[in-house]
Write a protein that holds these residues in place. Structure first.
Motif, PDB file in Angstrom:
ATOM      1  N   MET A 260      38.576  -6.193 -34.126  1.00 57.02           N
ATOM      2  CA  MET A 260      36.513  -6.309 -33.427  1.00 57.02           C
ATOM      3  C   MET A 260      37.517  -7.605 -32.215  1.00 57.02           C
ATOM      4  N   VAL A 261      38.417  -7.294 -31.503  1.00 50.87           N
ATOM      5  CA  VAL A 261      38.292  -8.479 -30.749  1.00 50.87           C
ATOM      6  C   VAL A 261      38.202  -9.057 -29.650  1.00 50.87           C
ATOM      7  N   PRO A 262      37.356 -10.257 -28.894  1.00 51.86           N
ATOM      8  CA  PRO A 262      36.054 -10.321 -28.043  1.00 51.86           C
ATOM      9  C   PRO A 262      38.018 -10.156 -26.175  1.00 51.86           C
ATOM     10  N   ILE A 267      42.761 -12.545 -23.409  1.00 56.92           N
ATOM     11  CA  ILE A 267      43.281 -13.602 -22.475  1.00 56.92           C
ATOM     12  C   ILE A 267      43.606 -14.622 -22.821  1.00 56.92           C
ATOM     13  N   ARG A 268      43.578 -15.209 -23.847  1.00 59.69           N
ATOM     14  CA  ARG A 268      43.726 -16.877 -24.604  1.00 59.69           C
ATOM     15  C   ARG A 268      44.934 -16.459 -25.138  1.00 59.69           C
ATOM     16  N   THR A 284      48.939  -5.441 -26.349  1.00 58.75           N
ATOM     17  CA  THR A 284      49.147  -6.725 -26.923  1.00 58.75           C
ATOM     18  C   THR A 284      48.946  -7.896 -27.837  1.00 58.75           C
ATOM     19  N   GLY A 285      48.499  -8.107 -26.445  1.00 51.17           N
ATOM     20  CA  GLY A 285      47.442  -9.408 -27.065  1.00 51.17           C
ATOM     21  C   GLY A 285      46.419  -9.853 -27.879  1.00 51.17           C
ATOM     22  N   ASP A 330      34.948 -17.033 -19.341  1.00 51.46           N
ATOM     23  CA  ASP A 330      35.260 -18.377 -19.110  1.00 51.46           C
ATOM     24  C   ASP A 330      36.233 -18.899 -20.336  1.00 51.46           C
ATOM     25  N   LEU A 331      37.265 -19.152 -19.907  1.00 53.68           N
ATOM     26  CA  LEU A 331      38.469 -19.767 -20.914  1.00 53.68           C
ATOM     27  C   LEU A 331      38.291 -21.015 -21.659  1.00 53.68           C
ATOM     28  N   GLY A 332      37.266 -21.828 -21.047  1.00 53.21           N
ATOM     29  CA  GLY A 332      36.648 -23.525 -21.139  1.00 53.21           C
ATOM     30  C   GLY A 332      35.379 -23.043 -22.418  1.00 53.21           C
TER      31      GLY A 332
END
Length: 354
Positions: A260-262, A267-268, A284-285, A330-332
């Motif tokens: 299971m992937v958040p 996105i990253r 795909t990501g 929030d990629l940070g």
């Protein structure tokens, strides 16, 4: 023909084919043997099966063609008939293309997560597109879409609902094509990573590989917030992977592990791969993020196959758009929590009934 394309940043060396072929229908062009060797990019022995290199732009062309062909053979779909389907986008595009080619009417019921480019493509092909904005209280936007389809069919009984979530032709398309391609091209693969949407690709490939005795573990990769494998529902922004209700065709007996992937990790990963010259879609990501988490503790030379459902051009206004991402993620912050577990029904090697 199987073609392996090697590369680090972008395509460094591609082997051109001299084969010449002609097609009489857009659904006939489905290259099924193209794999990207990502070993130099990921520092792992990974081959990515590219399913977006057809005229519909995604793996969904296989299920779409198989479902329409089956409906025609059975007599459920007659010349000049009308089709309706619930789709987050890619299947809708494939069906719109096929319907335009064969002279059928097509109604796609999608929701507000559908990419604008997919909406425009369907309409260019002549499809009627219904966008659902209000989610079902229990089954979310998918449940609301399906309810709309059911209501439409009740009002207009001449409309045929293909129902990709319960249609055996969905997974049979991959039992006939995608699974055999992997078995032939990569007989030594020790793990195969497949994203879970309607689970047609997953179920079809897994059933084939288990039946022929392929040694690979089948790893299903899903998005956090999806309920397909009994996880709690949650908000999801990226279409094409995960569901708000469990698809009838899912078969956990042929799955060895579930990841299971958040979506923040999706996105990253997409943006990391774009920085190396590969523009992939959200599914795909998700698959690549789950795969890298899973194999991080395995030996580096373990042969692995992953499936890429589509490419990234249709996601330029979403996962590759800074403002779109900033409004939702929030990629940070720290990395999301990717989790791994066994399926509820344990896989039984070679005990698959077709």
């Amino acid at each position: 023909m199987t073609e392996i394309i090697h590369g680090a940043s972008g395509v460094r060396a591609a082997h051109a084919s001299t084969d010449v072929s002609s097609i009489a229908s857009p659904s006939e062009y489905v290259p099924d043997g193209i794999y990207l060797d990502l070993s130099q990019v990921l520092d792992r022995r990974v081959h990515l099966k590219c399913e977006g290199l057809n005229l519909a732009g995604s793996v969904k062309i296989k299920a779409a063609a198989e479902m329409v062909d089956s409906a025609e053979r059975s007599g459920l779909l007659q010349p000049g008939g009308r089709i309706v389907e619930s789709s987050s986008g890619s299947l809708g595009v494939a069906l719109a293309m096929i319907a335009a080619d064969r002279g059928y009417g097509f109604i796609c019921v999608t929701d507000n997560r559908c990419n604008e480019r997919n909406l425009r493509l369907m309409r260019v092909y002549g499809a009627d597109v219904v966008v659902i904005d209000e989610p079902d209280p229990v089954e979310g936007l998918l449940g609301a879409r399906i309810r709309h389809v059911a209501d439409l069919c009740a009002r207009e009984p001449d409309v045929l609902w293909l129902n990709q979530y319960a249609n055996d032709s969905n997974w049979l398309a991959h039992y006939k094509t995608t699974g055999p391609s992997i078995a032939k091209a990569h007989p030594d693969a020790e793990m195969v990573f497949i994203g879970a949407g309607t689970t047609g690709t997953l179920t079809g490939c897994a059933r084939y590989l288990k039946q022929v005795g392929h040694p690979a573990k089948i790893v299903a990769v899903d998005s956090v917030g999806s309920v397909t494998f009994g996880e709690p529902p949650g908000p999801r922004h990226i279409p094409g992977i995960g569901t708000g209700r469990r698809p009838e065709i899912v078969d956990e007996s042929v799955i060895d592990e579930i990841i299971m992937v958040p979506e923040v990790d999706t996105i990253r990963m997409c943006r990391t791969m774009a920085g190396r010259g590969y523009l992939f879609g959200g599914s795909t990501g998700t698959v690549l993020a789950g795969m890298m988490h899973r194999i991080s503790t395995e030996r580096a030379d373990m042969p692995v196959v992953a499936i890429s459902p589509d490419l990234g051009e249709r996601y330029l206004d979403s996962i590759y758009d800074d403002e779109w991402v900033k409004d939702r993620f929030d990629l940070g912050g720290g990395a999301g929590q990717i989790t791994r577990r066994r399926p509820a029904v344990q896989a039984v090697d070679n005990q698959v009934g077709i």
